[in-house]
Motif scaffolding. Structure first.
Motif, PDB file in Angstrom:
ATOM      1  N   VAL A   1      37.338  49.685  -1.108  1.00 17.49           N
ATOM      2  CA  VAL A   1      38.242  49.794   0.034  1.00 17.49           C
ATOM      3  C   VAL A   1      37.600  50.721   1.058  1.00 17.49           C
TER       4      VAL A   1
ATOM      5  N   ILE B   1      43.851  44.689  -1.308  1.00 12.57           N
ATOM      6  CA  ILE B   1      44.578  44.565  -0.035  1.00 12.57           C
ATOM      7  C   ILE B   1      45.940  43.912  -0.278  1.00 12.57           C
TER       8      ILE B   1
ATOM      9  N   MET C   1      43.471  44.645   6.672  1.00 13.21           N
ATOM     10  CA  MET C   1      44.849  45.035   6.954  1.00 13.21           C
ATOM     11  C   MET C   1      44.819  46.043   8.090  1.00 13.21           C
TER      12      MET C   1
END
Length: 427
Positions: free
Chosen positions: A271, A295, A137
């Motif tokens: 992450v 995500i 992202m």
């Protein structure tokens, strides 16, 4: 009785119709040129400017470009100079910016004739660069990436965080303050200089939202210290968020202590967040890579809309990921002997008051603290520094030992002539 010279002042409309102001109006806009005309007319009325000099005064007062930002030749030797905009964009990224400046298919499927996912090109490029990521992202900066991750995973809950990683970065910005504004409560573990895996385990509980590991990128701690590796924090029962800061996607031998996104993912991070305008060499943006389900949660959160990037950033980032070597990479890995040869040629052109001296550069941007980048600089008298900063392009140098040093590491060879002319113009 003498005629009042102010009666000879041409009217504004007639001045704006002058052919000499046609190009400035197309470049800067009619309003900006009109303001310059009014200012010159006022100087004539005040008697400080002769009427026949009015048009020349207007032309001299007009800026070279529509933005107040001035192009800078970075002669400091600091590659990622935050005050100078960090990473300079590659030619490919600059071309991409121009291509994206008009109407583009940023959210439109040209084949089907309907709406399409936003930024699909840059996301595909980032997935190719990070095959270990479940998904990726992009948001508008590195702090936003961490903000979104902690908000989604730990809003209203606790963030387990080592005291030795509660860092402050540039301009008084403190990451604990950022985390606190998400609604999460930092749960500090360990001490400033030593934190163990057992400290994290003891702090885990029903109120834990995530475990956070932040790379202390802008300082170095030595002596009686210990920290916990990513692989030893993986699998503790709470999502592990790792903020590596600099945006290095893969290891670089020049920066052995700098973590990279791919390595953090392989070590077990759920992450990883990072900046795109540092070691990656791209535009300002925040990168998020990690498990696909997490995500997906980030994308659904309302904050994601507030933090999304515009079409220009998407275009420049995609070109950076898939394009040629960036100016940042070239500057970091510049050949020392080539820098010396360039410095000698430039000094010869500048004459007797110029010399060539060794010059140690730095990575900058909160990356690679303590990493020395050996290089060479042109040394000229200190009094050149201020007028060089006032030029266009401006030249920002480094002052050392009463001399003005023009470090060539961050200056592409194609700008050597511009650098020489900038110095000569100050004489």
């Amino acid at each position: 009785m003498h005629a009042d010279p102010r009666r000879a002042i041409p009217q504004t409309d007639s001045l704006l119709a002058d052919a000499r102001l046609a190009e400035p109006q197309s470049r800067l806009g009619r309003r900006r040129v009109r303001d310059a005309v009014h200012a010159s007319q006022e100087r004539v009325r005040a008697g400080s400017l002769a009427p026949e000099q009015l048009m020349d005064d207007v032309l001299q007062d007009l800026p070279a470009r529509a933005t107040t930002l001035t192009p800078v030749i970075n002669a400091t030797g600091t590659v990622l100079h935050t005050n100078l905009g960090r990473a300079p964009l590659s030619t490919a990224a600059r071309d991409a910016l121009l291509a994206a400046a008009g109407y583009v298919d940023v959210e439109y499927d040209l084949v089907e004739g309907r709406r399409a996912p936003r930024g699909r090109g840059v996301l595909d490029a980032l997935r190719r660069a990070l095959p270990d990521a479940g998904d990726v992202m992009v948001v508008n900066n590195g702090a936003a990436a961490l903000l979104l991750a902690v908000t989604v995973l730990a809003g209203g809950r606790e963030v387990i965080w080592s005291r030795g990683e509660l860092v402050e970065i540039g301009d008084g910005f403190r990451l604990p303050d950022l985390v606190a504004c998400t609604g999460a409560t930092p749960r500090e573990v360990g001490t400033t200089n030593r934190t163990t895996r057992a400290d994290y385990v003891a702090a885990l509980g029903e109120h834990t939202g995530c475990v956070l590991k932040v790379h202390a990128s802008n300082f170095r701690m030595t002596g009686f210290i210990s920290s916990v590796a990513i692989k030893d924090l993986a699998g503790l029962g709470a999502p592990l968020v790792v903020d590596i800061g600099s945006g290095l996607l893969a290891p670089d031998q020049l920066l052995p202590d700098e973590p990279d996104v791919a390595g953090a993912l392989r070590s077990g991070a759920d992450v990883v967040t990072a900046s795109a305008d540092k070691l990656l060499g791209g535009p300002q943006a925040g990168l998020i890579a990690g498990k696909a389900d997490l995500i997906a949660r980030f994308r659904r959160h309302p904050l994601a809309r507030a933090l999304r990037v515009d079409k220009l950033t998407l275009a420049a980032l995609e070109a950076t990921l898939g394009g040629p070597q960036t100016p940042t990479a070239r500057a970091l890995h510049a050949d020392v002997e080539a820098l010396r040869s360039r410095a000698e040629r430039i000094a010869a052109r500048l004459g007797a008051e110029a010399g060539v001296v060794p010059s140690d550069g730095a990575v900058g941007g909160g990356s690679g603290p303590g990493v020395v980048l050996p290089g060479w600089a042109v040394s000229i008298p200190e009094h050149y520094a201020a007028p060089l900063r006032g030029g266009d392009p401006a030249v920002v140098a480094r002052l050392d030992g009463g001399r003005c040093l023009l470090d060539l590491r961050c200056i592409p060879p194609s700008d050597d002539d511009a650098l020489v002319q900038a110095v000569l113009a100050c004489r």
